[in-house]
Design a protein around this motif. Structure first.
Motif, PDB file in Angstrom:
ATOM      1  N   ILE A   2       0.869  -1.177   0.000  1.00 38.31           N
ATOM      2  CA  ILE A   2       0.000   0.000   0.000  1.00 38.31           C
ATOM      3  C   ILE A   2       0.905   1.226   0.000  1.00 38.31           C
ATOM      4  O   ILE A   2       1.852   1.318   0.788  1.00 38.31           O
ATOM      5  CB  ILE A   2      -0.941   0.024   1.218  1.00 38.31           C
ATOM      6  N   ILE A   3       0.619   2.156  -0.901  1.00 40.91           N
ATOM      7  CA  ILE A   3       1.338   3.425  -0.971  1.00 40.91           C
ATOM      8  C   ILE A   3       0.356   4.507  -0.557  1.00 40.91           C
ATOM      9  O   ILE A   3      -0.682   4.680  -1.203  1.00 40.91           O
ATOM     10  CB  ILE A   3       1.865   3.702  -2.392  1.00 40.91           C
ATOM     11  N   SER A   4       0.656   5.210   0.533  1.00 42.95           N
ATOM     12  CA  SER A   4      -0.225   6.263   1.029  1.00 42.95           C
ATOM     13  C   SER A   4       0.342   7.624   0.675  1.00 42.95           C
ATOM     14  O   SER A   4       1.491   7.937   1.016  1.00 42.95           O
ATOM     15  CB  SER A   4      -0.364   6.160   2.553  1.00 42.95           C
ATOM     16  N   LEU A   5      -0.470   8.429  -0.012  1.00 41.06           N
ATOM     17  CA  LEU A   5      -0.076   9.793  -0.345  1.00 41.06           C
ATOM     18  C   LEU A   5      -0.687  10.737   0.682  1.00 41.06           C
ATOM     19  O   LEU A   5      -1.893  10.723   0.925  1.00 41.06           O
ATOM     20  CB  LEU A   5      -0.519  10.167  -1.754  1.00 41.06           C
ATOM     21  N   ILE A   6       0.191  11.540   1.281  1.00 41.81           N
ATOM     22  CA  ILE A   6      -0.146  12.410   2.401  1.00 41.81           C
ATOM     23  C   ILE A   6       0.177  13.840   2.009  1.00 41.81           C
ATOM     24  O   ILE A   6       1.151  14.080   1.292  1.00 41.81           O
ATOM     25  CB  ILE A   6       0.689  11.981   3.635  1.00 41.81           C
ATOM     26  N   GLY A   7      -0.617  14.778   2.501  1.00 41.14           N
ATOM     27  CA  GLY A   7      -0.317  16.182   2.265  1.00 41.14           C
ATOM     28  C   GLY A   7      -1.533  17.048   2.492  1.00 41.14           C
ATOM     29  O   GLY A   7      -2.645  16.557   2.685  1.00 41.14           O
ATOM     30  N   TYR A   8      -1.307  18.334   2.456  1.00 39.77           N
ATOM     31  CA  TYR A   8      -2.374  19.302   2.672  1.00 39.77           C
ATOM     32  C   TYR A   8      -3.319  19.304   1.475  1.00 39.77           C
ATOM     33  O   TYR A   8      -2.941  18.888   0.371  1.00 39.77           O
ATOM     34  CB  TYR A   8      -1.768  20.695   2.877  1.00 39.77           C
ATOM     35  N   MET A   9      -4.538  19.789   1.680  1.00 43.02           N
ATOM     36  CA  MET A   9      -5.465  19.896   0.551  1.00 43.02           C
ATOM     37  C   MET A   9      -4.818  20.754  -0.529  1.00 43.02           C
ATOM     38  O   MET A   9      -4.185  21.757  -0.235  1.00 43.02           O
ATOM     39  CB  MET A   9      -6.819  20.459   0.994  1.00 43.02           C
ATOM     40  N   MET A  41     -23.090  10.404   1.478  1.00 39.50           N
ATOM     41  CA  MET A  41     -23.107  11.855   1.679  1.00 39.50           C
ATOM     42  C   MET A  41     -21.779  12.414   1.204  1.00 39.50           C
ATOM     43  O   MET A  41     -20.768  11.715   1.221  1.00 39.50           O
ATOM     44  CB  MET A  41     -23.220  12.224   3.161  1.00 39.50           C
ATOM     45  N   THR A  42     -21.777  13.684   0.813  1.00 42.89           N
ATOM     46  CA  THR A  42     -20.513  14.336   0.484  1.00 42.89           C
ATOM     47  C   THR A  42     -19.779  14.655   1.784  1.00 42.89           C
ATOM     48  O   THR A  42     -20.394  14.673   2.867  1.00 42.89           O
ATOM     49  CB  THR A  42     -20.744  15.649  -0.292  1.00 42.89           C
ATOM     50  N   ILE A  43     -18.493  14.932   1.681  1.00 45.16           N
ATOM     51  CA  ILE A  43     -17.717  15.294   2.876  1.00 45.16           C
ATOM     52  C   ILE A  43     -18.301  16.556   3.534  1.00 45.16           C
ATOM     53  O   ILE A  43     -18.510  16.561   4.749  1.00 45.16           O
ATOM     54  CB  ILE A  43     -16.210  15.445   2.552  1.00 45.16           C
ATOM     55  N   PRO A  44     -18.600  17.623   2.759  1.00 44.50           N
ATOM     56  CA  PRO A  44     -19.224  18.790   3.403  1.00 44.50           C
ATOM     57  C   PRO A  44     -20.539  18.462   4.119  1.00 44.50           C
ATOM     58  O   PRO A  44     -20.813  18.978   5.201  1.00 44.50           O
ATOM     59  CB  PRO A  44     -19.451  19.765   2.240  1.00 44.50           C
ATOM     60  N   GLU A  45     -21.352  17.566   3.536  1.00 45.01           N
ATOM     61  CA  GLU A  45     -22.608  17.164   4.181  1.00 45.01           C
ATOM     62  C   GLU A  45     -22.342  16.423   5.493  1.00 45.01           C
ATOM     63  O   GLU A  45     -23.051  16.640   6.485  1.00 45.01           O
ATOM     64  CB  GLU A  45     -23.431  16.251   3.262  1.00 45.01           C
ATOM     65  N   PRO A 119     -14.732  21.719   3.199  1.00 43.70           N
ATOM     66  CA  PRO A 119     -15.434  22.248   4.368  1.00 43.70           C
ATOM     67  C   PRO A 119     -14.589  23.141   5.277  1.00 43.70           C
ATOM     68  O   PRO A 119     -15.109  24.069   5.885  1.00 43.70           O
ATOM     69  CB  PRO A 119     -15.905  21.007   5.125  1.00 43.70           C
ATOM     70  N   LEU A 120     -13.306  22.877   5.355  1.00 42.76           N
ATOM     71  CA  LEU A 120     -12.466  23.669   6.260  1.00 42.76           C
ATOM     72  C   LEU A 120     -12.260  25.102   5.791  1.00 42.76           C
ATOM     73  O   LEU A 120     -11.944  25.975   6.593  1.00 42.76           O
ATOM     74  CB  LEU A 120     -11.096  22.999   6.453  1.00 42.76           C
ATOM     75  N   ILE A 121     -12.420  25.349   4.497  1.00 44.12           N
ATOM     76  CA  ILE A 121     -12.144  26.701   3.991  1.00 44.12           C
ATOM     77  C   ILE A 121     -13.352  27.384   3.358  1.00 44.12           C
ATOM     78  O   ILE A 121     -13.234  28.490   2.850  1.00 44.12           O
ATOM     79  CB  ILE A 121     -10.969  26.708   2.988  1.00 44.12           C
ATOM     80  N   GLU A 131      -3.066  33.071   5.223  1.00 46.68           N
ATOM     81  CA  GLU A 131      -2.753  32.983   6.654  1.00 46.68           C
ATOM     82  C   GLU A 131      -3.351  31.714   7.265  1.00 46.68           C
ATOM     83  O   GLU A 131      -2.713  31.038   8.066  1.00 46.68           O
ATOM     84  CB  GLU A 131      -3.280  34.220   7.387  1.00 46.68           C
ATOM     85  N   PHE A 132      -4.580  31.377   6.865  1.00 46.77           N
ATOM     86  CA  PHE A 132      -5.228  30.165   7.357  1.00 46.77           C
ATOM     87  C   PHE A 132      -4.391  28.932   6.993  1.00 46.77           C
ATOM     88  O   PHE A 132      -4.127  28.069   7.829  1.00 46.77           O
ATOM     89  CB  PHE A 132      -6.638  30.040   6.768  1.00 46.77           C
ATOM     90  N   ILE A 133      -3.981  28.865   5.732  1.00 45.24           N
ATOM     91  CA  ILE A 133      -3.170  27.726   5.272  1.00 45.24           C
ATOM     92  C   ILE A 133      -1.841  27.680   6.020  1.00 45.24           C
ATOM     93  O   ILE A 133      -1.405  26.610   6.452  1.00 45.24           O
ATOM     94  CB  ILE A 133      -2.956  27.780   3.745  1.00 45.24           C
ATOM     95  N   ALA A 134      -1.204  28.821   6.186  1.00 46.01           N
ATOM     96  CA  ALA A 134       0.093  28.869   6.890  1.00 46.01           C
ATOM     97  C   ALA A 134      -0.034  28.327   8.314  1.00 46.01           C
ATOM     98  O   ALA A 134       0.803  27.529   8.756  1.00 46.01           O
ATOM     99  CB  ALA A 134       0.624  30.300   6.901  1.00 46.01           C
TER     100      ALA A 134
END
Length: 171
Positions: A2-9, A41-45, A119-121, A131-134
């Motif tokens: 399994i290869i997991s890709l990780i990172g910010y949106m 459901m969608t993630i925002p929902e 949903p977070l932004i 600034e939020f992302i930073a």
């Protein structure tokens, strides 16, 4: 494997995982899409109707199921997945982890066009987004940096990033 890709949106996880899985003939799984599919459901929902705590518990359960698989999988994780519980530890124990790192300008450019899907932004103004992302990156980098490999995605062609991943993992 399994290869997991990780990172910010916005770091390229979904796009890179699709190309990588095609190139190496691994099954492609996107953790957020799996959650959406199962909950219908969608993630925002989910965030809106059930709350983040419910989402994170469900995310953990599905993550554990996927990581227990003996299939060859490229797994694209949500940006927050490594931060909760001891997720990063179990991800590292059960997969090869690649942190797709992007700078703030790259992330702002990529995600400002998709705010309604994130949903977070959703309620963050374009002016406040850098600034939020930073701040978020500052908090999350401690987890992301525990990945076995780190690759910058800034100003790189996705095919070149996939080639780098294949080289690092000897594929």
């Amino acid at each position: 494997m399994i290869i997991s890709l990780i990172g910010y949106m916005g770091s390229g996880k979904s796009h890179i995982s699709k190309i990588l899985s095609d190139k190496i003939n691994f099954k492609l799984l996107d953790l957020d899409k799996e959650i959406s599919k199962r909950l219908k459901m969608t993630i925002p929902e989910i965030f809106d109707k059930k709350g983040e705590i419910f989402f994170r518990k469900t995310e953990r359960e599905i993550l554990e199921e996927i990581l227990a698989s003996d299939e060859n999988i490229v797994l694209s994780l949500g940006g927050g997945t490594p931060v909760y519980y001891n997720n990063m530890e179990i991800i590292n124990l059960n997969s090869k982890t690649v942190f797709l790192k992007a700078n703030i300008n790259t992330l702002v450019t990529r995600i400002s066009k998709q705010k309604e899907k994130r949903p977070l932004i959703t309620n963050i103004s374009d002016e406040d987004l850098p600034e939020f992302i930073a701040k978020h990156l500052f908090e999350r980098n401690a987890y992301y940096s525990k990945s076995q490999f780190t690759l910058s995605t800034d100003n790189k062609d996705p095919e070149d990033i996939v080639l780098e991943i294949k080289e690092k993992l000897y594929l």
